[in-house]
Design an enzyme around this catalytic site. Sequence first.
Site, PDB file in Angstrom:
ATOM      1  N   ASP A  80       3.518  -0.977  11.803  1.00  0.00           N
ATOM      2  CA  ASP A  80       3.056   0.336  11.373  1.00  0.00           C
ATOM      3  C   ASP A  80       2.377   0.944  12.586  1.00  0.00           C
ATOM      4  OD1 ASP A  80       2.191   1.825   8.497  1.00  0.00           O
ATOM      5  OD2 ASP A  80       1.001   2.331  10.257  1.00  0.00           O
ATOM      6  N   SER A 100       6.155   7.447  13.138  1.00  0.00           N
ATOM      7  CA  SER A 100       6.088   6.121  12.523  1.00  0.00           C
ATOM      8  C   SER A 100       6.818   5.032  13.297  1.00  0.00           C
ATOM      9  CB  SER A 100       6.692   6.257  11.133  1.00  0.00           C
ATOM     10  OG  SER A 100       7.259   5.059  10.715  1.00  0.00           O
ATOM     11  N   ARG A 112      -1.433  12.487   9.852  1.00  0.00           N
ATOM     12  CA  ARG A 112      -0.209  13.244  10.163  1.00  0.00           C
ATOM     13  C   ARG A 112      -0.047  14.421   9.228  1.00  0.00           C
ATOM     14  NH1 ARG A 112       3.276   7.902  11.395  1.00  0.00           N
ATOM     15  NH2 ARG A 112       2.324   7.719  13.440  1.00  0.00           N
ATOM     16  N   ASP A 169       0.796  -1.230   0.000  1.00  0.00           N
ATOM     17  CA  ASP A 169       0.000   0.000   0.000  1.00  0.00           C
ATOM     18  C   ASP A 169       0.833   1.286   0.000  1.00  0.00           C
ATOM     19  OD1 ASP A 169       1.005  -0.358   2.528  1.00  0.00           O
ATOM     20  OD2 ASP A 169      -0.894  -0.288   3.592  1.00  0.00           O
ATOM     21  N   HIS A 170       2.005   1.244   0.624  1.00  0.00           N
ATOM     22  CA  HIS A 170       2.763   2.498   0.789  1.00  0.00           C
ATOM     23  C   HIS A 170       3.545   2.899  -0.459  1.00  0.00           C
ATOM     24  CE1 HIS A 170       1.791   2.008   4.974  1.00  0.00           C
ATOM     25  NE2 HIS A 170       2.472   3.081   5.327  1.00  0.00           N
ATOM     26  N   ARG A 191       8.776   2.980  11.666  1.00  0.00           N
ATOM     27  CA  ARG A 191       9.862   2.536  10.783  1.00  0.00           C
ATOM     28  C   ARG A 191      11.171   2.336  11.551  1.00  0.00           C
ATOM     29  NH1 ARG A 191       9.319   8.371   7.896  1.00  0.00           N
ATOM     30  NH2 ARG A 191       7.188   7.614   7.959  1.00  0.00           N
TER      31      ARG A 191
HETATM   32  C1  MIC Z   1       3.098   6.517   8.543  1.00  0.00           C
HETATM   33  O1  MIC Z   1       1.899   6.777   8.574  1.00  0.00           O
HETATM   34  O2  MIC Z   1       3.972   7.326   8.902  1.00  0.00           O
HETATM   35  C2  MIC Z   1       3.546   5.168   8.034  1.00  0.00           C
HETATM   36  C3  MIC Z   1       4.218   5.379   6.771  1.00  0.00           C
HETATM   37  O3  MIC Z   1       2.426   4.355   7.803  1.00  0.00           O
HETATM   38  C4  MIC Z   1       4.460   4.562   9.086  1.00  0.00           C
HETATM   39  C5  MIC Z   1       5.171   3.344   8.700  1.00  0.00           C
HETATM   40  C6  MIC Z   1       6.351   3.566   7.806  1.00  0.00           C
HETATM   41  O4  MIC Z   1       7.162   4.438   8.053  1.00  0.00           O
HETATM   42  O5  MIC Z   1       6.493   2.797   6.865  1.00  0.00           O
HETATM   43  C7  MIC Z   1       3.828   4.315  10.438  1.00  0.00           C
HETATM   44  O6  MIC Z   1       2.896   4.974  10.774  1.00  0.00           O
HETATM   45  O7  MIC Z   1       4.353   3.505  11.218  1.00  0.00           O
HETATM   46 FE1  SF4 Z   2      -0.831   4.761   5.010  1.00  0.00          FE
HETATM   47 FE2  SF4 Z   2       0.223   5.491   7.370  1.00  0.00          FE
HETATM   48 FE3  SF4 Z   2      -1.207   7.200   5.880  1.00  0.00          FE
HETATM   49 FE4  SF4 Z   2      -2.423   5.228   7.039  1.00  0.00          FE
HETATM   50  S1  SF4 Z   2      -1.385   6.910   8.082  1.00  0.00           S
HETATM   51  S2  SF4 Z   2      -2.743   5.904   4.920  1.00  0.00           S
HETATM   52  S3  SF4 Z   2      -0.889   3.585   6.897  1.00  0.00           S
HETATM   53  S4  SF4 Z   2       0.772   6.274   5.362  1.00  0.00           S
END
Ligand code: MIC
Ligand code: SF4
Length: 691
Positions: A95, A578, A383, A30-31, A580
């Site tokens: 995640d 995140s 975010r 998805d990302h 990550r």
């Molecule tokens: C996000 O919303 O920041 C992400 C991308 O989903 C991350 C995960 C990532 O960095 O791949 C998260 O929320 O953990």
């Molecule tokens: Fe994707 Fe993270 Fe955004 Fe949700 S908050 S849509 S998991 S990047």
Amino acid sequence: MQDATAQMALLQFMQAGRPKVAVPSTVHCDHLILAKEGATKDLQNSLETNKEVFDFLSSVSNKYGIGFWKPGAGIIHQVILENYAFPGGMMIGTDSHTVNAGGLGMIAIGVGGADAVDVMAGFPWELKFPKLIGVKLTGKMNGWTSAKDVILKVAGILTVKGGTGYILEYFGEGANTISCTGKGTICNMGAEIGATTSLFGYDDKMYNYLIATERKEVADLANQIKEHLIGDSEVYLEPDKYFDQIIEINLSELEPHINGPFTPDLATPISKIKEVVEQNGWPEKIEVGLIGSCTNSSYEDISRSASIAKQAVDKKLKVKSEFTITPGSEMIRYTIERDGFIDIFEKIGGVVLANACGPCIGQWARHGADKKEKNTIITSFNRNFAKRNDGNPNTHGFVASPEIVTAMTIAGTLKFNPLTDKLINEDGIEVKLEPPVGEELPIKGFDVKDPGYQAPAEDGSNIQIIVDPNSNRLQLLESFPEWDGKDFVGLRLLIKVKGKCTTDHISMAGPWLRFRGHLDNISNNTLTGAINYFNDTANLVKNTITGEYGEVPAVQRFYKQQGIGTIVVGDENYGEGSSREHAAMQPRHLGVKAILVKSFARIHETNLKKQGMLALTFADKNDYDKIQEDDIIDIIGLNEFAPEKPLTIILHHADGTNETIYANHSYNWQQIEWFKAGAALNIIKKQFANK
Ligand code: MIC
Ligand code: SF4
């Protein structure tokens, strides 16, 4: 696991030496899908550009017994809610928004990939026992207010670090009036206040959702043990006795909120927005409104937003801003298309993007973003850190409910309050938008043609995983070296970070997502977003050996080459956002030895420990001020490294004076073993090798 974090998680799992995962596990693509022209073309492009990574994830999943959701199937948290989450269950996910499943009464917690490896390898997963915040909901939402506003309000109260170390439990008669997906929205964005997780007790709304998603068996089982899936009545009668902190929200009085810019906890009720925009000089004109994402693309969200869009058509309103819609899953997309909502959105100029994260994670080829102009966007995402959506540090990102985003998009200005203000239509007549209406669940039921799931092989032992040694995107991991038994002496200061330092600052997403499976390549973005305390600039630090200034990764690679260890100093809530683990692995890979900060965000602190780094906090936060640019720093006492015992840090200043300060840590004995072994994974590897 989602595709951006699964690569590193699975590269580590492959090292563990297990033939199959020990618990049910899935991967979701998805990302990595870039939003540019709309769903069909974008998906096609991403299949081409990410082929190597998707093939890798698909074959690793196939081999180790992991369910694989193909690109286009949907965003991890939505797909989990629709298919896997169940009341009373426990789940971890790589995640931070894994917590979404709390909306279906599940204890769901976001972790780094190394934690997932433990669980998939059959080891217990540990967490410092969380404290509890009770959120008592009374009344019932009405008019423009929606579930998103509950969490926007809570974020305003608790701030981005107020939930750290806590589980939030929502209860009270108001809780039972919120749909299951609305509960999911509230829990999902609980990641933004640093909460370990959030959850609701089991109720009829959850039952209805399970039925609608064809899980009657699960629903009936949940009903049979209902009393165990909610708190005891004594708790709700005297919550003060049982919760560490209580927040009360009267839903009947709750106003829609708009949070932002640059941080998700800056909450403004809609009645004040005009005033606040003027006071702060935020750009008033809204360029783009974006709805959907993992947290706000339920049938309820979409139908309510469509009811606003339809009014724009009926009342002959010209839509002022661009508008995009991100469905959370193929099932949602298919159903809302069948029910005519996509058609309505398209009538007001909406562009439907792929069922993927897209702009929410900076996978947005936004036209003109490179000009770095000051501008405003409004989204229903989670975010809004600087640069997150389009890479432009001057984009002011605001977060609101999808129905408010839709209304603001029609009005085109951040100073609009749809509850009170009128708009002028094409005929020059004043019209007013009525409050949104929608359905919690589709009357005709959900539907989907191809959900995009691929089951793993029964026996994967013959499946070979091939990683091209010349690949840019994937790199097999080498083990991090064991600790050499010596104190860290003579460390150089890589950077003293000033202010907010989220994982987006430490390891940016967007264009860098393509290197999530290649540790050395992605390390070239390490801390490039963090602000250097000494010059107020990002990505410009002093090389204290040569005296020259350079980019953070380059300066760090220089130290590494010279065999010199370094330390990173940071402010409050370091590593927020995140899950990550790249944000921990990259500094480790580049030779940083310790991170010393005023405070950490939970997942990042654990990620650092797992990767064999020293994660330390100032015993006295004022000592942050003592760190100077040219300091040479020793960390003493590692041979007596023990839980609850501070470590000693000696600062050798350039003027020849020395200062001693103390650093706290939260390592337990097991975690100290991770440090000594060089990484938690090194211990797992040994255990399997000995079998
Ligand atoms: C996000 O919303 O920041 C992400 C991308 O989903 C991350 C995960 C990532 O960095 O791949 C998260 O929320 O953990
Ligand atoms: Fe994707 Fe993270 Fe955004 Fe949700 S908050 S849509 S998991 S990047």
